[in-house]
Scaffold this motif. Sequence first.
Motif, short mmCIF file in Angstrom:
data_model
loop_
_atom_site.label_atom_id
_atom_site.label_comp_id
_atom_site.label_asym_id
_atom_site.label_seq_id
_atom_site.Cartn_x
_atom_site.Cartn_y
_atom_site.Cartn_z
N ALA A 6 -4.08 9.57 6.39
CA ALA A 6 -2.95 9.18 7.24
C ALA A 6 -3.41 8.21 8.31
O ALA A 6 -4.45 8.40 8.97
CB ALA A 6 -2.33 10.42 7.88
N ALA A 7 -2.67 7.12 8.48
CA ALA A 7 -3.01 6.09 9.47
C ALA A 7 -1.72 5.44 9.93
O ALA A 7 -0.70 5.47 9.23
CB ALA A 7 -3.95 5.05 8.86
N PRO A 8 -1.71 4.85 11.12
CA PRO A 8 -0.50 4.20 11.62
C PRO A 8 -0.05 3.04 10.73
O PRO A 8 -0.84 2.46 9.98
CB PRO A 8 -0.91 3.69 13.01
CG PRO A 8 -2.09 4.53 13.40
CD PRO A 8 -2.79 4.84 12.11
N VAL A 9 1.24 2.72 10.82
CA VAL A 9 1.85 1.64 10.06
C VAL A 9 2.41 0.62 11.03
O VAL A 9 2.94 0.98 12.09
CB VAL A 9 2.95 2.19 9.13
CG1 VAL A 9 3.68 1.05 8.42
CG2 VAL A 9 2.36 3.14 8.11
N GLY A 33 14.00 3.92 -7.85
CA GLY A 33 13.35 4.18 -9.12
C GLY A 33 12.28 3.19 -9.50
O GLY A 33 11.58 3.39 -10.50
N SER A 34 12.12 2.11 -8.74
CA SER A 34 11.10 1.11 -9.07
C SER A 34 9.76 1.51 -8.46
O SER A 34 9.66 2.47 -7.70
CB SER A 34 11.52 -0.27 -8.57
OG SER A 34 11.54 -0.30 -7.15
N TYR A 35 8.74 0.74 -8.80
CA TYR A 35 7.38 1.05 -8.34
C TYR A 35 7.30 0.89 -6.83
O TYR A 35 7.79 -0.10 -6.26
CB TYR A 35 6.37 0.13 -9.02
CG TYR A 35 4.94 0.43 -8.67
CD1 TYR A 35 4.28 1.52 -9.24
CD2 TYR A 35 4.24 -0.36 -7.76
CE1 TYR A 35 2.97 1.80 -8.92
CE2 TYR A 35 2.93 -0.09 -7.44
CZ TYR A 35 2.29 1.00 -8.02
OH TYR A 35 0.99 1.28 -7.69
N ASP A 36 6.66 1.84 -6.17
CA ASP A 36 6.54 1.85 -4.72
C ASP A 36 5.15 1.35 -4.34
O ASP A 36 4.15 2.08 -4.46
CB ASP A 36 6.78 3.25 -4.17
CG ASP A 36 6.87 3.28 -2.66
OD1 ASP A 36 6.65 2.22 -2.04
OD2 ASP A 36 7.16 4.34 -2.10
N PHE A 37 5.06 0.10 -3.89
CA PHE A 37 3.76 -0.45 -3.51
C PHE A 37 3.20 0.21 -2.27
O PHE A 37 1.98 0.25 -2.07
CB PHE A 37 3.90 -1.96 -3.27
CG PHE A 37 4.28 -2.73 -4.50
CD1 PHE A 37 3.31 -3.19 -5.37
CD2 PHE A 37 5.60 -2.98 -4.79
CE1 PHE A 37 3.65 -3.90 -6.51
CE2 PHE A 37 5.97 -3.69 -5.93
CZ PHE A 37 4.98 -4.15 -6.79
N SER A 38 4.05 0.74 -1.42
CA SER A 38 3.56 1.35 -0.18
C SER A 38 2.79 2.63 -0.45
O SER A 38 1.98 3.05 0.38
CB SER A 38 4.73 1.63 0.77
OG SER A 38 5.54 2.70 0.30
N ARG A 39 3.03 3.29 -1.61
CA ARG A 39 2.28 4.50 -1.92
C ARG A 39 0.79 4.18 -2.09
O ARG A 39 -0.08 4.82 -1.51
CB ARG A 39 2.83 5.15 -3.19
CG ARG A 39 2.07 6.40 -3.62
CD ARG A 39 2.49 6.85 -5.00
NE ARG A 39 3.86 7.33 -5.02
CZ ARG A 39 4.22 8.58 -4.76
NH1 ARG A 39 3.31 9.48 -4.45
NH2 ARG A 39 5.48 8.93 -4.80
N GLN A 40 0.50 3.17 -2.91
CA GLN A 40 -0.88 2.79 -3.13
C GLN A 40 -1.54 2.33 -1.84
O GLN A 40 -2.68 2.69 -1.54
CB GLN A 40 -0.96 1.68 -4.18
CG GLN A 40 -2.36 1.15 -4.44
CD GLN A 40 -2.36 0.00 -5.41
OE1 GLN A 40 -1.36 -0.32 -6.02
NE2 GLN A 40 -3.51 -0.64 -5.55
N MET A 41 -0.83 1.54 -1.03
CA MET A 41 -1.39 1.03 0.21
C MET A 41 -1.60 2.15 1.22
O MET A 41 -2.54 2.09 2.03
CB MET A 41 -0.49 -0.06 0.77
CG MET A 41 -0.38 -1.27 -0.15
SD MET A 41 0.77 -2.53 0.42
CE MET A 41 -0.17 -3.26 1.75
N PHE A 42 -0.75 3.18 1.18
CA PHE A 42 -0.93 4.32 2.08
C PHE A 42 -2.27 4.99 1.82
O PHE A 42 -3.02 5.31 2.76
CB PHE A 42 0.22 5.31 1.89
CG PHE A 42 0.10 6.56 2.72
CD1 PHE A 42 0.58 6.61 4.00
CD2 PHE A 42 -0.53 7.69 2.19
CE1 PHE A 42 0.46 7.77 4.77
CE2 PHE A 42 -0.66 8.84 2.94
CZ PHE A 42 -0.16 8.89 4.24
#
Length: 718
Positions: A130-133, A211-220
């Motif tokens: 977990a880190a700030p956004v 329903g599309s790919y979530d790029f923020s998951r990988q970057m998180f």
Amino acid sequence: MTIGLVSPDMTGSFTGRRAAGPGFWQGTAWQRRAFWRLLWQDTRDRASAYADQESQRLFVFAPVLLGAGILLGDLWRVGIAGPAALLASSIVAGFVLARRGHERLSYMLRCLALVAAGVLLLAVRLAVVAAPVIPSGLPPVTVTGTLGEVELRERDRRYTIDVAEIEGLSRKDTPARVRISWRGAPGEEEPGDTVRLRASLAPPPGPTHPGSYDFSRQMFFERIGGAGYSFTPPEVLGRGGGSWRTDAEALRERIAERVEGRIGGREGAVAAALVTGKRERIPEDVVDALRDAGLAHLLAISGLHMGLVCGFIFFSSRWLLSRSERLTLSLPIKKLAAGCALSAGLFYLVLSGGAWSAQRAFIMAGVACVAILLDRRAVSLRNAAAAALIILFLRPEAVFAPGFQMSFAAVVTLIAAFAAIEERWPRIGTGGPLTKASAFLGGLFLTSLLAGAATGPFAAYHFGRIAVFGLLGNMLAMPIVTLAVMPALVTSLFLMPLGLDGPVLILVGKGIGLVLSIAEWTSSLPGAVRTVPQLDPLGLAVAACGMLTLTLLKAPWRAAGLFLVILAMPLSRMAEVPEVFLSRDLRNVGVRTDGDASLALLSKRRDKFSAESWLQALGKHPNINEQQSFATCTAGICRHPLRRGGELWVLTDRSQLRSACRSAAIVVLRSADESVDRGKCAALLIALRPEGNHPAAGILYTDRGWEIRVATPFAATR
């Protein structure tokens, strides 16, 4: 006619008894009851025996249960205490029940413990990373930090920076890492340098539609809290160096430049990617051709590359050691070769940049090498399970990655299929050259067929496209890659310090040129690519359960997996595709049409990536120029009819809001205004939030009318 029943007090199986014929219905009621009772007992005994057989293979099922717990943990958002208590209590209760002879209850509790462990692993991982956004609406700022990675792409350079300071943000609000693109001339910055630049940053991008790919998951999980572009080239404040990561990155860059320079052209870019994992040098048309030919897996450092490198080193070193009779008789040359292969795999992992796909491939290859060192079978379901367990313990988020899903789907399917073939038709002798060549081609055909079938559902779900002639492309190209390209690349790495790698790299370039020609020819065949509309995740889950049932279970009831795979087909078509697409911050809008074009777009220039993703969700080729534009656009107002009746209005300010609410079915207000009162608008009203942003969304037509579904980024939910 007799029924052939035994007396009720006798036990045993119905095997060998005659089935009940017409005389069965002429028997007494007692005889009929006895028949059904014995049939039930026989079925129960058989099921119990099958269950006992499967219970002895808990280790093989462990990654499935652990992965199920990780998926459950993503839905069931709890802290660490709850899963930890459930895990501890399951272990203790299972141990107590096992001591008291309740094996089946103990087995169920062990399965529950694995599921709880998965929930706990994800909870711990989320707490660790977990880190700030970056907040929305942040003006251009000065970023200072350490350059972690440099990606030299076709149109720009992309930097991943370990942040030390961001202008205007407090320490507790500063993200750990950011990713910034620079389109100017490359400078002299290198990984490890302390740099400063002026950039525009935004939160990590989320899904383009529900329903599309979530790029923020990988970057998180990579602790990247912002992305954007730079106005200035990085200013180097201090040179780095001294760490092994910096030295490894510098070595990668030198080798990539040498390989690309010696071979040249697109072949050199592909060769550099095979060695160092630097794919950003490859032209887009080459990537498209390989993808459409079913050969995109060549560009990712995965199990194929690691397996070929480790396999080449293993067999080469074993052959060299066997040339000495003294060494053969005095040393375990097979184990020595496995040690050499393991060391080569580790070096290749570092050289390829240590991407997660390469780490996964090394773990799988390492498990196989360790199995040889321990006198175990190198390739088995237990080894695949061990590799999966290691990966899930280290990175539980891998279960969401397409690479992890497709890799293990292919590996497990191939191991189970070839084990069944070997059990049914064991190999006798080695045969002559023709037999070996036939076996190689037959194995390649079967491998490509099974791997394509196993990974097909995942490719269709994640990428929305299927390479129809992928089997043909792999049959033509893989012998070249397996027998010529990868062995020559490994040889060139050994000869590179001596300056003798030139002739070998020429061979590599010729081989890659043939592969690219095959890819272009295969991808140009009529109907080479089939686009697939957005699929429902329930269908993918059922298909995965069906494939696991077919490959992991041993008892005859594994045939039920075929039923699940067939059932997944209609279930996957149940996905709700929006009638209207809204991009992030309402920058673009797409409306479904009934004509030849699939969408009417508010803008064909703005946010093209989202528009292409919308077309893929509809199962259409993502060509924006072939789509319609909005029917009517005047000063501040754009309108387009909806398939379900009514019109959609897009407003740039609220001056026409009252009129739009009376006349339209859906109103999109592209301005932020806290005074917007949705209750006074007869239409469905969507406006920017007070802070000036809005997540991507889709609007569906339901029994209750028009409804909006927001695609919330993963980072925003944590």
